[in-house]
Design a protein around this motif. Structure first.
Motif, PDB file in Angstrom:
ATOM      1  N   PRO A 135       0.820  -1.223   0.000  1.00 22.46           N
ATOM      2  CA  PRO A 135       0.000   0.000   0.000  1.00 22.46           C
ATOM      3  C   PRO A 135       0.846   1.263   0.000  1.00 22.46           C
ATOM      4  O   PRO A 135       0.403   2.309  -0.481  1.00 22.46           O
ATOM      5  CB  PRO A 135      -0.819  -0.128   1.295  1.00 22.46           C
ATOM      6  CG  PRO A 135      -0.033  -1.056   2.158  1.00 22.46           C
ATOM      7  CD  PRO A 135       0.672  -2.001   1.229  1.00 22.46           C
ATOM      8  N   GLU A 136       2.072   1.181   0.532  1.00 18.77           N
ATOM      9  CA  GLU A 136       2.928   2.371   0.557  1.00 18.77           C
ATOM     10  C   GLU A 136       3.397   2.738  -0.844  1.00 18.77           C
ATOM     11  O   GLU A 136       3.392   3.906  -1.244  1.00 18.77           O
ATOM     12  CB  GLU A 136       4.132   2.122   1.467  1.00 18.77           C
ATOM     13  CG  GLU A 136       5.053   3.329   1.602  1.00 18.77           C
ATOM     14  CD  GLU A 136       6.181   3.083   2.597  1.00 18.77           C
ATOM     15  OE1 GLU A 136       7.278   3.618   2.377  1.00 18.77           O
ATOM     16  OE2 GLU A 136       5.943   2.355   3.586  1.00 18.77           O
ATOM     17  N   GLU A 176       2.197 -16.923   3.436  1.00 24.34           N
ATOM     18  CA  GLU A 176       1.600 -16.376   4.651  1.00 24.34           C
ATOM     19  C   GLU A 176       2.488 -15.285   5.233  1.00 24.34           C
ATOM     20  O   GLU A 176       3.699 -15.262   4.995  1.00 24.34           O
ATOM     21  CB  GLU A 176       1.383 -17.500   5.668  1.00 24.34           C
ATOM     22  CG  GLU A 176       0.403 -18.558   5.174  1.00 24.34           C
ATOM     23  CD  GLU A 176       0.302 -19.748   6.122  1.00 24.34           C
ATOM     24  OE1 GLU A 176       1.127 -19.822   7.067  1.00 24.34           O
ATOM     25  OE2 GLU A 176      -0.584 -20.593   5.922  1.00 24.34           O
ATOM     26  N   ASN A 177       1.902 -14.384   5.977  1.00 24.85           N
ATOM     27  CA  ASN A 177       2.625 -13.264   6.592  1.00 24.85           C
ATOM     28  C   ASN A 177       3.440 -12.499   5.552  1.00 24.85           C
ATOM     29  O   ASN A 177       4.651 -12.296   5.716  1.00 24.85           O
ATOM     30  CB  ASN A 177       3.551 -13.753   7.715  1.00 24.85           C
ATOM     31  CG  ASN A 177       2.835 -14.616   8.728  1.00 24.85           C
ATOM     32  OD1 ASN A 177       1.758 -14.246   9.202  1.00 24.85           O
ATOM     33  ND2 ASN A 177       3.416 -15.762   9.058  1.00 24.85           N
ATOM     34  N   PRO A 178       2.796 -12.076   4.456  1.00 30.37           N
ATOM     35  CA  PRO A 178       3.550 -11.449   3.365  1.00 30.37           C
ATOM     36  C   PRO A 178       4.187 -10.121   3.781  1.00 30.37           C
ATOM     37  O   PRO A 178       3.620  -9.356   4.568  1.00 30.37           O
ATOM     38  CB  PRO A 178       2.480 -11.230   2.291  1.00 30.37           C
ATOM     39  CG  PRO A 178       1.200 -11.094   3.060  1.00 30.37           C
ATOM     40  CD  PRO A 178       1.338 -12.051   4.210  1.00 30.37           C
ATOM     41  N   GLU A 179       5.355  -9.893   3.210  1.00 24.68           N
ATOM     42  CA  GLU A 179       6.108  -8.675   3.504  1.00 24.68           C
ATOM     43  C   GLU A 179       6.715  -8.158   2.211  1.00 24.68           C
ATOM     44  O   GLU A 179       7.269  -8.929   1.422  1.00 24.68           O
ATOM     45  CB  GLU A 179       7.208  -8.993   4.518  1.00 24.68           C
ATOM     46  CG  GLU A 179       7.927  -7.786   5.052  1.00 24.68           C
ATOM     47  CD  GLU A 179       8.939  -8.173   6.126  1.00 24.68           C
ATOM     48  OE1 GLU A 179      10.137  -8.320   5.793  1.00 24.68           O
ATOM     49  OE2 GLU A 179       8.531  -8.364   7.291  1.00 24.68           O
ATOM     50  N   ASN A 185       7.807  -3.402   4.717  1.00 26.80           N
ATOM     51  CA  ASN A 185       6.575  -3.293   5.490  1.00 26.80           C
ATOM     52  C   ASN A 185       5.666  -4.490   5.233  1.00 26.80           C
ATOM     53  O   ASN A 185       5.765  -5.146   4.191  1.00 26.80           O
ATOM     54  CB  ASN A 185       5.823  -2.008   5.113  1.00 26.80           C
ATOM     55  CG  ASN A 185       6.601  -0.771   5.510  1.00 26.80           C
ATOM     56  OD1 ASN A 185       7.316  -0.769   6.506  1.00 26.80           O
ATOM     57  ND2 ASN A 185       6.446   0.290   4.722  1.00 26.80           N
ATOM     58  N   PRO A 186       4.754  -4.780   6.154  1.00 26.30           N
ATOM     59  CA  PRO A 186       3.774  -5.842   5.904  1.00 26.30           C
ATOM     60  C   PRO A 186       2.965  -5.535   4.647  1.00 26.30           C
ATOM     61  O   PRO A 186       2.594  -4.378   4.399  1.00 26.30           O
ATOM     62  CB  PRO A 186       2.893  -5.814   7.159  1.00 26.30           C
ATOM     63  CG  PRO A 186       3.752  -5.199   8.215  1.00 26.30           C
ATOM     64  CD  PRO A 186       4.607  -4.196   7.507  1.00 26.30           C
TER      65      PRO A 186
END
Length: 691
Positions: A135-136, A176-179, A185-186
């Motif tokens: 999103p950033e 899972e737990n994507p970064e 950032n997440p």
């Protein structure tokens, strides 16, 4: 398809997995390309019409990421590495008939045509999926732009592959737990429309295909878990700018094809380009890939077995192309017992090896014959020196030089005598061993056939002592040396796939016409030239102090790199990553406890898969005092038909158990995830205790 033995009357193509245009080549990469080159040359020696092709893999997120970091376009970045590889391979005798790349016009056209065919044949559909999004940066995160946790094994993984854990291919949205790798950032998941290839529709076909596939055991056994399990469809598009555009008019104008769609298609494109250069009357690509089918052999690293034995044959089938005959998957190269690390500069680089002044044939021999092709091989300068000095200098070079020098000095060339029956039969045996090795996809045994023949030559000349016969029995001396010159010529022919430069020189020394690479195995028994010039030695010994110097350079380089950069390895798809071994157990056992373990040498008598079990095999093992039935989890990791006769190490006093309804009475010991069976260096007999 029922496969005939090589040579066949159908054209063959040997391909090598495409090097990723993203960094320097080291000897770990070279193992696959040397292996492919040796196999292609060996096929030609048998009289098989063969093309050897490959190309650079130009697309994908790593190229885009690294190009952005360097401030250049992905195309310019990848082309620079492509040109580096194109110049490097010939320096090691890796002689591709065509070496292209995935971004050239031929591959773009071929890829577009194949994807259109898959669409038209109903094998592609659209589906809404969740895709990682930063999103950033306000952008989607395909493949390596995202990292997280593997949903299957829990290991740290990148977006398209669990590279540090189970090795599975991962679809978009699975991690899972994507970064975000861009910002750290997440990431979040957002819905997006992508194209999927119906791999699941080919499950029955793939089950039949894997049963008839030839090649190394790991390439045949490893994919069964995926093929026989839940075969999932494959997302073949990505939301990024760098790649081959999805075909126009097929509803995905803003997407590019996933790199693993266009990368293997380069095999076809490169073969096409070879035909365009030499003409279809010399080599016809369509005869191989379309009309009736040729002999297609893929030589790859084992980390891309799934792509070549599941996705690729399904694509070929769906688009009406020929399936591969064989897949040869190599093991990895380690360095002094540790994994290669590019970030820590712990590797022997291709250019570095050449800068040290070593003959490329020395490394080719080491890589081709040091262990089975599918096994991991450890490189050390000490072992390299040992094999060069003992086998190349001491066996091949020593025999050729002493035999040809004696022939030149005492007879002025090849003595006027008939080839003895003993030596004719021994050369015929070497030719048969060579042909059998090629048909068994064993480049090690192909090389060993020639070295063993040179070893016989050394024994033959020593046994007959022609230097003592010259005065007393000149006819007998002439016969012995006539035989030895013929053996030297046969070695030049049979060893040429492994050591092309050396054998070209040896071929010249025995008076061979033209190039040794243009003759088949029949030339091994053709009479040598009458006149021979004084020979030169083929190899030079490597002194101990040279190894010490090389080790010191390597240690200094690694130490400097580790001081500058203590980050994780940045290996590419084809590299061996640094191994995270389990720590040594802190709880020690006493000697008496160790003595309670009854560990024996055994010999496998029978090996068969257990019906209904994915991983288990039933073995009958002779442990000297009796035969034991043992269940072992090696079904997918070994070719069971080849195991009878193999010496193994058995824990004999393990309590009995029942696995999948089959009684197991003992344990066969193996190392690592690939179940590398432990055995003995010497000739310990079944039943002898391990102490």
């Amino acid at each position: 398809m029922n496969h005939e033995e090589f040579p066949t009357d159908r054209p063959a193509v040997v391909t090598c997995g495409l090097p990723y245009a993203n960094g320097d080549l080291h000897i770990g990469h070279l193992r696959t390309y040397v292996g492919g080159d040796v196999f292609a040359r060996a096929l030609r020696k048998l009289g098989q019409e063969t093309a050897f092709v490959s190309g650079s893999d130009m697309h994908g997120t790593p190229v885009a990421v690294n190009a952005e970091q360097e401030g250049v376009s992905p195309e310019a970045f990848a082309l620079e590495w492509h040109e580096t590889y194109e110049a490097t391979f010939p320096k090691f005798g890796v002689d591709f008939d065509n070496y292209g790349h995935t971004h050239d016009a031929t591959n773009v056209e071929t890829t577009t045509d194949i994807v259109r065919a898959l669409e038209d044949n109903g094998h592609v559909y659209e589906k809404e999926i969740m895709v990682a999004y930063d999103p950033e940066e306000e952008q989607s995160l395909p493949d390596r732009y995202v990292e997280g946790t593997c949903p299957y094994c829990g290991a740290k993984a990148r977006g398209d592959e669990c590279d540090e854990g189970c090795g599975r291919h991962l679809e978009p949205g699975e991690i899972e737990n994507p970064e975000s790798t861009i910002t750290g950032n997440p990431a979040e998941y957002r819905e997006q429309t992508h194209k999927f290839f119906r791999v699941s529709a080919f499950q029955e076909y793939l089950g039949e295909f894997i049963d008839r596939l030839e090649g190394t055991a790991n390439a045949k056994n490893q994919p069964r878990e995926w093929i026989e399990g839940e075969l999932r469809d494959w997302c073949i598009t990505r939301d990024m700018d760098w790649g081959i555009d999805y075909p126009e008019g097929k509803g995905a104008d803003d997407l590019v094809l996933y790199v693993w769609v266009d990368a293997p298609i380069e095999y076809i494109s490169s073969t096409k380009q070879y035909t365009e250069r030499v003409g279809a009357d010399v080599y016809d690509w369509e005869e191989v890939w379309r009309e009736g089918g040729g002999e297609i052999v893929h030589v790859i690293g084992r980390d891309i077995i799934q792509h070549h034995t599941v996705f690729w044959p399904a694509m070929l089938r769906g688009a009406g192309y020929t399936e591969p005959r064989a897949v040869m998957a190599s093991g990895f190269i380690t360095l002094n017992g540790k994994g290669f690390s590019t970030s820590r500069n712990r590797a022997v680089w291709a250019d570095e090896y050449l800068d040290e002044g070593f003959d490329p044939d020395l490394l080719r021999y080491y890589l081709a014959t040091n262990g089975g092709f599918q096994q991991d091989v450890d490189f050390s300068w000490e072992r390299f020196r040992e094999r060069v000095n003992n086998e190349l200098v001491g066996t091949v070079g020593n025999f050729a030089y002493r035999a040809l020098l004696f022939a030149h000095r005492e007879f002025g060339g090849t003595p006027d005598a008939e080839l003895s029956e003993e030596v004719r039969e021994r050369i015929e045996t070497a030719i048969d061993d060579f042909a059998a090795a090629v048909n068994d996809y064993s480049i090690r045994e192909a090389g060993d056939a020639a070295v063993a023949l040179a070893g016989f030559g050394n024994e033959y000349i020593q046994r007959n002592e022609p230097w003592n016969l010259v005065d007393d029995d000149p006819e007998r001396a002439a016969q012995v040396i006539r035989d030895c010159v013929q053996i030297a010529k046969a070695v030049a022919v049979l060893f040429a796939p492994v050591a092309p430069g050396t054998c070209e020189r040896l071929w010249s020394q025995v008076g061979g016409e033209g190039s040794v690479h243009d003759v088949t195995v029949d030339a091994a028994l053709e009479p040598p030239a009458a006149d021979l010039d004084e020979p030169a030695e083929l190899y030079e010994k490597i002194p101990d102090e040279r190894v010490e110097e090389l080790n010191a350079k390597l240690a200094e380089r690694v130490e400097a790199a580790e001081a500058d950069d203590d980050e994780d390895d940045d290996e590419s798809d084809s590299d061996m990553t640094e191994t995270d071994f389990d720590p040594i157990e802190s709880d020690r056992i006493d000697f008496e406890t160790f003595q309670d373990l009854d560990v024996r040498v055994g010999e496998i008598l029978e090996a068969e898969g257990i019906e209904g079990a994915d991983k288990l095999a039933r073995l009958v093992v002779d442990i000297g005092v009796e035969e034991r039935q043992i269940v072992a989890g090696i079904k997918q990791l070994h070719d069971l038909d080849t195991l009878p006769g193999t010496r193994v190490i058995v824990l004999a006093n393990l309590e009995q158990a029942e696995l999948f309804g089959v009684e197991s009475n003992g344990m066969v010991l193996a190392a690592g995830e690939e179940a590398d069976l432990l055995t003995t260096l010497g000739d310990a007999r079944p039943g002898e205790r391990v102490r």
